[in-house]
Write an enzyme that holds these catalytic residues in place. Structure first.
Site, PDB file in Angstrom:
ATOM      1  N   ASP A   1       0.049 -39.637  -3.306  1.00  4.27           N
ATOM      2  CA  ASP A   1       0.029 -38.244  -2.830  1.00  4.27           C
ATOM      3  C   ASP A   1      -0.783 -38.172  -1.541  1.00  4.27           C
ATOM      4  OD1 ASP A   1       0.349 -35.481  -2.888  1.00  4.27           O
ATOM      5  OD2 ASP A   1      -1.346 -35.154  -4.230  1.00  4.27           O
TER       6      ASP A   1
ATOM      7  N   GLU B   1       0.470 -37.760   4.107  1.00  6.40           N
ATOM      8  CA  GLU B   1       1.153 -37.339   5.361  1.00  6.40           C
ATOM      9  C   GLU B   1       0.422 -37.825   6.608  1.00  6.40           C
ATOM     10  OE1 GLU B   1       0.462 -35.362   2.712  1.00  6.40           O
ATOM     11  OE2 GLU B   1       2.530 -35.593   2.019  1.00  6.40           O
TER      12      GLU B   1
ATOM     13  N   ASP C   1       4.598 -29.771  -3.632  1.00  2.00           N
ATOM     14  CA  ASP C   1       3.984 -28.630  -4.308  1.00  2.00           C
ATOM     15  C   ASP C   1       4.841 -27.376  -4.251  1.00  2.00           C
ATOM     16  OD1 ASP C   1       1.988 -30.419  -4.662  1.00  2.00           O
ATOM     17  OD2 ASP C   1       0.589 -29.506  -3.257  1.00  2.00           O
TER      18      ASP C   1
END
Ligand code: NAG
Ligand code: NAG
Ligand code: NAG
Ligand code: NAG
Ligand code: NAG
Ligand code: NAG
Ligand code: NAG
Ligand code: NAG
Ligand code: NAG
Ligand code: NAG
Length: 881
Positions: free
Chosen positions: A429, A432, A586
């Site tokens: 997770d 980015e 999300d």
């Protein structure tokens, strides 16, 4: 996951909408374009020099004077067109992240596409040879190639049918007017529409109905705005922050062929373990090992087996949110290991989350990284510091030659089978990479303090006196033993060339993409941070998640060299499907997010070649409702990756919480599990051929215009049409049935589709409309079971769903299910033609599992016919009905 800021900062800022088409026509008109010279054409390859054809316009930087053109007819259906700086300094995506496809160098006469060009000003067209249709035409505007800005525009026909350009939650068929698709990977809580999200996939499919479909892939990691509009004729325009123009044209001519052709450059999707297709359960906020155990026990005790295959734990397990640590009070290792042993003993699996950001504290994960010197640094040589869950953090530099060793070592240490946390799969997770700290993040410590990072841990709960069914009271610590394994590492590095032009403003480029997070350095690693190989985050930002994916796959292989690693990532770059699966980040517990998830999984599975994809079932943020969760439990059963996951502030939403949801989940999981080998067969097919395991309707009916915009129905595999109810509180749904025979999945009733929309009514909250496509043979397990291990012990039944000409085909792939390499597989083809059934193929996977019986649906006026087994799956077979 999650709320990415402490409540103090939260404010869920209203998403800034992607900007409108930027008004700027006048200044652009001054850009001279380029002129071609020194053309060398040797048939399969053409090269030329491109020279600035007038006074530089210096719109958003300096125009480059000298470019090179390279055109390759790489295969009969793939044309490669590259325009790059003569010096080859401009950044190009490294081969380690995106290996280039081999070039077969075909003669232009053998190609489905023709490249035609105009010398001055230089422009080019790509033409489909069979019908002379122009697919791409850059004469729509002059080419601009500057130090920090590239523009390339192509003309398109009116009202084009375009798909792709992810990641986004916009309509599946992209808006063709006043539409900007910004691409810059970011932590995008709530996955707003009209916004840049987690992944970077610059490929579009251009579907032109009866005349064919083609694909256009821009191999570029640069931040960009892609504009689609009809203000100046219909066009699509790339506006990038740099990089080169590196285009692959895929001729199709069918949509499925474009998918296959894209898989030849993006890489074939990685094969997943059979068990990974089972049902997964997670929640951020399972705050201790007892709560996790309770959920496991509750699934078993729900009265109806809910087939919980895999239990997940979010960052809750970490000590103060630090990666590669455990909270000694809430997840004490002995108890935690006992929980995992319990799961393994019950044929279940366990997964935890790992983030890339390492807490800047005196612990092993940080010190080991410092020893190997693998964290990103600022220009002054100090560690580049951001703020993520644990507070101030540093970020692995995936370009550093020792980072793989570091990452694999941390996995070997923390996830040791005998002394640590013996996970079966991995969830990555925040890659980015996400950073909570606003640019310039000059005071990460102060920022973290103010934001409350790390958040205070929840109170420890006392489990004494609360027996959890199936678990020994108090969980006794298991014996431990030390067993270090040798390191298997793979070097990640750039090519050493193409490092990026010097002298650029890497923080505030003059051309600003419509990044929803504001400036390109905001909420991520600053774009002027240099990687080990000399490149900058400005150019490599969009690769971070994919590079972490590759390193994580290697690290998981170092732990379990023989087994297929199941890895689910949030951030992806083109080609990531060759290494990992992906969840859609999300989302929120909203009906709209339930609906948009369908287009999203179709994009990843069918267009981007990342088939192991799913959205958080019942929604992540906010609170779900019983009926939303019931509908979503059923829809999610037809995502390739099927996981229920909720946020930390959300109510619990395990399927057993509400009776309607439990019933809906039981029905849908039952159907999914009986179809598990069918979908495993399709996953295997995609991993070897690129043919998608999920199909948008237009993939099957490319000439049927009614299908082009359909985004709430899809084919699971080739043959199961999934048509979920889409409106809150409704028990009706308007669905499209193409002109084909269908059979109701649940009742086997025959329905003749007529190429029109029909209304289904009385669709209970505990079911989902499914239809079997006529012309297919579907292998089912005879019954569903509580785990995928048990499922593999069940026999099969075959359903032959005949079509109008009383024919059908199907297939079944069988292997051992988990090993990286398989030496005994079966690839079985089923065929049915007017009463004659045959089963042929290869039968290497010898098994005592048999086909119990075969049912032929709709065979003429005779109704259904059956054949009774057992029929061996170890050899060819035929039968006349
Ligand atoms: C284009 O879209 C923007 C928002 O995305 C909107 O503000 C603007 O009015 C639209 N322009 C036209 C001409 O529709
Ligand atoms: C990385 O660099 C090494 C040494 O220069 C080279 O042998 C290797 O091929 C490179 N790997 C990739 C994937 O570029
Ligand atoms: C796409 O177009 C529809 C209809 O015009 C509009 O409602 C929607 O906001 C647009 N979406 C985006 C992301 O531009
Ligand atoms: C599933 O059923 C099998 C056989 O009945 C049993 O051995 C196993 O423990 C069960 N697993 C779970 C998770 O309930
Ligand atoms: C960074 O993001 C925050 C929160 O979204 C925003 O308020 C701020 O203006 C942004 N800063 C820049 C430089 O874009
Ligand atoms: C979800 O429900 C919980 C418990 O009722 C409540 O505390 C929370 O505020 C709700 N969240 C939202 C977003 O409504
Ligand atoms: C759905 O039903 C619930 C409960 O009756 C109600 O609160 C809600 O407003 C309804 N939603 C819509 C969209 O009608
Ligand atoms: C189907 O439902 C829509 C409204 O959802 C209605 O407009 C249409 O008339 C219905 N069609 C049939 C055939 O009942
Ligand atoms: C029926 O199915 C067979 C086998 O898939 C196919 O070859 C044939 O074209 C189909 N016929 C019709 C009318 O779709
Ligand atoms: C085929 O086998 C399944 C599973 O055992 C059973 O439910 C079904 O009734 C059988 N069908 C026929 C026609 O025997």
């Amino acid at each position: 996951m999650r709320f990415h800021q402490a409540p103090l900062l939260l404010g869920l800022a209203a998403p800034v909408l992607a900007s409108s088409v930027i008004p700027r026509q006048t200044s652009y008109d001054n850009c001279p374009g380029y002129a071609a010279s020194n053309v060398v054409d040797d048939g399969s390859r053409l090269t030329a020099d491109l020279t600035l054809a007038g006074t530089a316009c210096h719109l958003y930087g300096q125009d480059l004077e000298h470019l090179k053109l390279e055109v390759e007819y790489q295969t009969e259906d793939r044309l490669h067109v590259k325009i790059y700086d003569a010096e080859e300094q401009v950044y190009q995506v490294p081969e380690s992240v995106f290996p280039r496809p081999s070039n077969n160098s075909v003669e232009p006469s053998d190609s489905a596409l023709t490249f035609s060009w105009t010398e001055n000003p230089f422009s080019f067209k790509v033409i489909r040879k069979s019908n002379n249709e122009v697919l791409f035409d850059t004469s729509a505007a002059s080419l601009i190639f500057e130090t920090q800005y590239l523009r390339l525009r192509t003309r398109l026909p009116e009202s084009p049918h375009l798909y792709g350009l992810g990641e986004h939650t916009d309509p599946f068929q992209l808006n063709a007017t006043n539409y900007t698709r910004t691409m810059w990977n970011r932590d995008s809580y709530g996955v707003p529409t009209g916004s840049n999200l987690y992944g970077h996939h610059p490929i579009y499919f251009d579907h032109r109905g009866a005349t064919g479909t083609h694909g256009v892939f821009l191999l570029s990691a640069s931040g960009m705005d892609i504009q689609i509009d009809n203000s100046d004729g219909q066009y699509l325009e790339y506006n990038t922050l740099g990089g080169v123009i590196d285009l692959y044209f895929l001729a199709g001519p069918s949509p499925k062929e474009v998918s296959v052709q894209y898989s030849e450059i993006a890489g074939k999707a990685v094969m997943q373990p059979y068990w990974g297709l089972g049902f997964h359960q997670c929640k951020y906020g399972y705050r201790d090992v007892f709560m996790v155990a309770e959920v496991v026990a509750n699934y078993s005790a729900a009265g109806i087996p809910l087939e919980l295959q895999t239990m997940w734990t979010d960052i809750d397990y970490m000590n103060l949110r630090q990666v590669f640590t455990n909270d000694p009070e809430r997840f004490p290792l002995p108890l935690w290991r006992q929980l995992i042993d319990y799961l393994h003993a019950h044929q279940q699996h366990y997964v935890v989350m790992v983030d890339p950001a390492v807490a800047k504290v005196d612990n092993l994960a940080f010190n080991n990284g410092v020893d190997l010197d693998i964290f990103l640094k600022d220009a002054n040589g100090s560690l580049n510091t951001g703020v993520v869950w644990p507070g101030p953090t540093v970020f692995p530099d995936w370009f550093h030659p020792s980072t793989q060793e570091y990452w694999s070592n941390e996995f070997l240490r923390f996830f040791d089978k005998d002394t640590g946390v013996d996970i079966d799969a991995l969830w990555i997770d925040m890659n980015e990479a996400a950073n909570f700290c606003d640019w310039p993040c000059s005071d990460p410590v102060g920022f973290a303090d103010e934001a409350g990072n790390p958040p205070p841990p929840p109170p420890v709960r006392n489990n004494s006196g609360r027996p959890i069914p199936g678990f020994p009271s108090g969980f006794q610590p298991p014996p431990t033993s030390l067993n270090r394994r040798s390191l298997h590492s793979r070097q990640l590095n750039g090519t050493g060339n193409w490092l990026g032009l010097p002298g650029r403003d890497l923080i505030n480029p003059k051309y600003q993409i419509a990044n929803d997070a504001g400036s390109i350095s905001n909420k991520t690693i600053a774009t002027d941070v240099q990687n080990y190989d000399g490149t900058y985050q400005y150019d490599s930002h969009n690769l971070y998640g994919s590079m972490m994916s590759i390193a994580s796959r290697n690290a998981m292989l170092a732990r379990r060299p023989e087994r297929r690693p199941l890895i689910i990532t949030r951030s992806t770059f083109a080609g990531a499907g060759a290494h990992v699966g992906k969840w859609l980040g999300d989302n929120l517990s909203l009906w709209d997010h339930y609906r948009t998830s369908i287009a999203n999984i179709l994009e990843f599975a069918a267009l981007f070649q990342i088939p192991m994809v799913g959205a958080d079932v019942c929604g992540f943020g906010g609170n779900t409702t019983e009926t939303l969760c019931a509908r979503w439990a059923a829809l999610g059963a037809f995502y390739p990756f099927y996981r229920n996951h909720a946020g930390i502030d959300s109510i619990q939403q395990e399927f057993y919480i509400w009776p309607t949801v439990a019933e809906a989940a039981k029905n849908a999981i039952g159907a999914r599990y009986r179809l598990l080998d069918y979908i495993y067969t399709h996953l295997h097919r995609q991993s070897t051929t690129g043919l998608p395991m999920l199909n948008p309707l237009f993939f099957h009916y490319p000439e049927d215009e009614n299908t082009f915009a359909i985004e709430h129905q899809f084919f699971f595999g080739d043959d199961i049409l999934v048509s979920p109810v889409t409106e809150e509180n409704s028990t009706a749904v308007r669905i499209y049935l193409p002109n084909e025979v269908f059979y109701d999945f649940w009742t086997h009733e025959r329905i003749q589709g007529t190429g029109s929309f029909i209304n289904l009514t009385d669709v209970a909250f505990t079911t989902i409309p499914l239809h079997i496509r006529g012309g297919s043979i579907v292998p089912f397990r005879a019954s569903s079971t509580n785990t995928t291990t048990e499922l593999r012990k069940q026999d099969f039944v075959l359903i032959i769903a005949t079509n109008a000409t009383n024919q059908a085909t199907g297939s079944l792939y069988l292997d051992e299910g988990d090993s990286l390499t398989q030496d005994a597989t079966s690839e079985i083809s089923f065929n049915y033609d007017n009463g004659e059934f045959t089963m042929t193929g290869s039968f290497g996977h010898q098994t005592h599992i048999v086909i119990k019986n075969i049912t032929v649906l709709g065979c003429g006026s005779a109704g259904n016919a059956t054949a009774t087994g057992p029929i061996s799956l170890n050899e060819a077979y035929s039968h006349t009905f």
